[in-house]
Design an enzyme around this catalytic site. Structure first.
Site, PDB file in Angstrom:
ATOM      1  N   SER A 195       0.960  -1.104   0.068  1.00 15.51           N
ATOM      2  CA  SER A 195      -0.027   0.021  -0.076  1.00 15.51           C
ATOM      3  C   SER A 195       0.666   1.197  -0.090  1.00 15.51           C
ATOM      4  CB  SER A 195      -1.002  -0.003   1.238  1.00 15.51           C
ATOM      5  OG  SER A 195      -1.782   0.987   1.398  1.00 15.51           O
ATOM      6  N   SER A 196       0.499   2.211   0.955  1.00 16.37           N
ATOM      7  CA  SER A 196       1.216   3.734   0.812  1.00 16.37           C
ATOM      8  C   SER A 196       0.846   4.248   2.135  1.00 16.37           C
ATOM      9  CB  SER A 196       0.989   4.320  -0.267  1.00 16.37           C
ATOM     10  OG  SER A 196       1.606   5.762  -0.159  1.00 16.37           O
ATOM     11  N   TYR A 209      -5.189   8.348  -6.043  1.00 17.06           N
ATOM     12  CA  TYR A 209      -4.168   7.333  -5.596  1.00 17.06           C
ATOM     13  C   TYR A 209      -4.325   6.766  -4.095  1.00 17.06           C
ATOM     14  CZ  TYR A 209       0.405   5.541  -4.398  1.00 17.06           C
ATOM     15  OH  TYR A 209       1.530   4.742  -3.659  1.00 17.06           O
ATOM     16  N   LYS A 213      -5.245   3.327  -2.559  1.00 20.87           N
ATOM     17  CA  LYS A 213      -4.563   2.394  -1.609  1.00 20.87           C
ATOM     18  C   LYS A 213      -5.445   2.093  -0.426  1.00 20.87           C
ATOM     19  CE  LYS A 213      -0.831   1.746  -4.036  1.00 20.87           C
ATOM     20  NZ  LYS A 213      -0.277   0.485  -4.436  1.00 20.87           N
TER      21      LYS A 213
END
Length: 303
Positions: A195-196, A209, A213
């Site tokens: 993920s982030s 974005y 995620k």
């Protein structure tokens, strides 16, 4: 090869493994003894180079190409994966063929296992009663959903096309890759979603974005509960700023690099190996009691 051998006999698939974080993950899993399927979308040369590097270092790997974010992407990935694995077994043998854990009959989770579907409850891609199981069953231990796309921009600049692309690659593709992986995955397997930190921070400069995620994080929780009966762990790794091609535009000047580095308590930008080492741990038996978790791999970003 300098290997810990913690994953000897395991089979892994890493998406988006030709470059950046995915490349480091594939290399780490191979170093630990796994046979690694190195998936690429467009970076064929980079993926083949990595496979050659792994083999020269005494590991085992094969490349497979399929674009994500398009109709039929998950099926295409596993068609290429199955073909690559068959070829690998024919040439070198081992890694799952005839080993314990190969499922012989019907059902998404294997005959008689917890979660077996009743007749008439097939999901997309599942078999009708009486159809033979594919030879691919029992041929996967570790799935790393690493491939992703970024650069959606703030809400004021977003378009339906950009939004759809973010969701298609970063959320929909991993979802259906898992669906296709489960009939192949042996009990005690690992699903690791990359993920982030953008899903856990306010990140208006790339909102679609970050949303995509966040969907991946939610998928991790549901899958962890669903698959616990099979001993399959499902976890998310959330990298911070890592020095890859994906975020090169944010490091175009010394001042920009310094600003990114300063967000970590270590005053540096992360390296792909920083993430790969965490994935290597989650893929190992040492992480057997960890599931449904989000591991922040951001070097103390914004503490």
């Amino acid at each position: 090869m300098d290997s810990n051998s913690t994953l000897t006999g395991k089979i892994a698939l890493v998406t988006g493994a030709g470059r950046g974080i995915g490349r480091a993950i594939a290399g780490r899993l191979a170093q630990d003894g796994a046979l690694v399927g190195v998936h690429y979308g467009r970076s064929e040369a980079a993926a083949l180079e990595l496979v050659e590097e792994i083999r020269q270092n005494g590991g085992r790997a094969f490349a497979l190409g399929a674009e994500l974010g398009v109709p039929g992407d998950a099926g295409a990935v596993f068609e290429a994966f199955d073909a690559g694995l068959r070829k690998e077994r024919e040439e070198y043998g081992g890694y799952g063929a005839g080993e314990e854990g190969v499922r012989e009959e019907y059902g998404r989770y294997g005959a008689g296992e917890k979660g077996e579907r009743e007749k008439g409850e097939r999901g997309e891609g599942e078999r009708e009663e009486g159809e033979s199981a594919p030879a691919a069953e029992g041929s996967l231990d570790i799935l790393v959903n690493n491939a992703g796309t970024s650069g959606s921009g703030p809400v004021s600049r977003a378009t339906p096309e950009i939004f759809d692309r973010m969701i298609a690659v970063n959320a929909k593709a991993p979802f259906f890759l898992v669906q296709n992986a489960l009939p192949r995955m042996r009990d005690g397997g690992r699903i690791i979603n990359i993920s982030s930190l953008a899903s856990r921070r306010a990140f208006p400069e790339s909102l679609a974005y970050a949303m995509s995620k966040g969907a991946l994080d939610t998928m991790t929780l549901g899958l962890a509960k669903e698959l616990g009966g099979r001993g399959i762990t499902v976890n998310t790794v959330g990298p911070g700023f890592i020095e890859t091609d994906m975020n090169a535009r944010r490091r175009t000047t010394p001042e920009a690099r310094a600003a990114l580095a300063a967000r970590s308590v270590f005053d540096r930008i992360g390296r792909p190996a920083d993430v790969a080492d965490v994935v290597g741990f989650l893929a190992s038996d040492a992480a057997r009691w960890i599931t449904g978790q989000y591991l922040d791999v951001g070097g103390g970003t914004d503490l």
